[in-house]
Design an enzyme around this catalytic site. Structure first.
Site, PDB file in Angstrom:
ATOM      1  N   ASN A 242      -6.198   6.218   6.642  1.00  0.00           N
ATOM      2  CA  ASN A 242      -5.946   5.264   5.559  1.00  0.00           C
ATOM      3  C   ASN A 242      -5.102   5.835   4.426  1.00  0.00           C
ATOM      4  OD1 ASN A 242      -6.872   3.982   2.819  1.00  0.00           O
ATOM      5  ND2 ASN A 242      -7.410   2.466   4.362  1.00  0.00           N
TER       6      ASN A 242
ATOM      7  N   ASP B  65      -9.416   1.388  -4.383  1.00  0.00           N
ATOM      8  CA  ASP B  65      -8.665   1.590  -3.146  1.00  0.00           C
ATOM      9  C   ASP B  65      -7.912   2.910  -3.330  1.00  0.00           C
ATOM     10  OD1 ASP B  65      -6.916   1.411  -0.926  1.00  0.00           O
ATOM     11  OD2 ASP B  65      -6.924  -0.759  -0.994  1.00  0.00           O
TER      12      ASP B  65
ATOM     13  N   ASN C 148     -11.618   5.912   1.303  1.00  0.00           N
ATOM     14  CA  ASN C 148     -10.333   5.241   1.072  1.00  0.00           C
ATOM     15  C   ASN C 148      -9.363   6.194   0.368  1.00  0.00           C
ATOM     16  OD1 ASN C 148      -8.332   3.194   0.508  1.00  0.00           O
ATOM     17  ND2 ASN C 148      -9.925   1.663   0.745  1.00  0.00           N
TER      18      ASN C 148
ATOM     19  N   GLU D 201       0.831  -1.200   0.000  1.00  0.00           N
ATOM     20  CA  GLU D 201       0.000   0.000   0.000  1.00  0.00           C
ATOM     21  C   GLU D 201       0.871   1.257   0.000  1.00  0.00           C
ATOM     22  OE1 GLU D 201      -2.575   1.705  -0.135  1.00  0.00           O
ATOM     23  OE2 GLU D 201      -4.381   0.515   0.196  1.00  0.00           O
TER      24      GLU D 201
END
Length: 312
Positions: free
Chosen positions: A120, A232, A178, A33
């Protein structure tokens, strides 16, 4: 190399380089990520969330190493206007900044006296304000942070003025906010809602908001649904096109939400960013691997550039 691309609209042909293949730069992670490119260091930093570490890839040597062994289950990363690393941390439920000497400064960990959920993803506007999403993924289990009860009344999107230390809610009607990114002129903020992940129903779309002069958001609209899986992280190129993660790779959309084409990746994609010397190399965080591919466009100017060198 054409089997790497799925062309939906003929305009996508102008954005790809058929002779440039998809490269796997590194593998062995559990969930990749938050990639951020440091042009001044010619390196990429990204998160391996379940392994609780930040990784670093150097463009000159192709070497990969651990940038920070205990990252507090870091997720999204970006750079501020001074070039410092800004990170969303799941375990500590905060947004932090890495100073040039390697020390950490806590930028936000509470709103109205209550702990954040699990920040996030994060972007920095040209005025230095920090915008981040706060879903509950990091407190839903111990795998990506630490299981805990949510203290916030909703899953907010926040704007932080680091100079004033003021944290404000800019959106409060998301299922699970997100990824997020500004249009090149910063008049639009795009935010993904991935509430459908792991559920039969739920949001799997990217919304666009008008950014007003007072830094509030207005006139929300759904730009596009993203499937398979859900959106995402994503990034914007110099022409305002959206390059979004998806279950089968990276999807490219016009600002109006028309799907132009796909870069097919052999595993689910979590996030991506533009980088390289010309800003035309797309770095892609797959589930377990870091990939890269050259494209025929450049990333929009964002907070991912600056003079400060990162120090672990």
């Amino acid at each position: 190399m054409l089997d790497v691309f799925e062309i939906v609209d003929p305009r996508f042909r102008d954005l790809i380089l058929p002779i440039a293949g998809l490269e796997r730069l590194y593998t062995g992670m559990r969930w990749c990520e938050g990639p951020v490119y440091f042009a001044d260091q010619r390196c990429l930093i990204w998160s391996d969330i379940p392994n609780n570490r930040l990784m670093r890839w150097c463009e000159d040597t192709q070497a990969v190493g651990v940038f920070r062994a205990d990252s507090n289950f870091a997720n999204g990363n970006t750079r501020d206007r001074q070039g410092r690393l800004v990170t969303c941390e799941h375990r500590t439920r905060r947004v932090s900044r890495t100073e040039p000497d390697g020390t950490l400064t806590v930028l936000a960990d509470r709103y109205r006296g209550r702990r954040l959920n699990s920040p996030n993803d994060v972007v920095v506007k040209s005025d230095g304000t920090i915008w981040f999403t706060d879903p509950t993924y990091g407190i839903a289990s111990d795998y990506e942070g630490g299981r805990a009860e949510a203290e916030q009344e909703a899953r907010y999107v926040f704007r932080l003025d680091p100079g004033e230390g003021v944290l404000a809610v800019v959106a409060d009607d998301f299922d699970q906010p997100n990824g997020l990114a500004f249009s090149p002129d910063e008049s639009v903020l795009y935010i993904a809602d991935s509430g459908g992940i792991g559920r039969d129903a739920g949001n799997r779309h990217i919304r666009a908001f008008e950014v007003r002069a007072d830094s509030t958001l207005a006139n929300s609209r759904v730009v596009t649904e993203v499937m398979p899986h859900a959106p995402d992280g994503f990034r914007i190129d110099e022409a305002g096109r959206l390059w979004s993660s998806a279950g089968d790779g990276v999807h490219c959309y016009t600002p109006q939400g028309q799907l132009l084409g796909k870069i097919l990746v052999p595993e689910r994609v979590g996030n991506l960013t533009f980088g390289g010397a010309a800003g035309n190399r797309l770095f892609i965080c797959g589930h377990t691997s870091l990939y890269a591919i050259f494209v025929n466009t450049r990333g929009a100017k964002a907070g991912d550039t600056g003079p400060a060198a990162p120090t672990a």
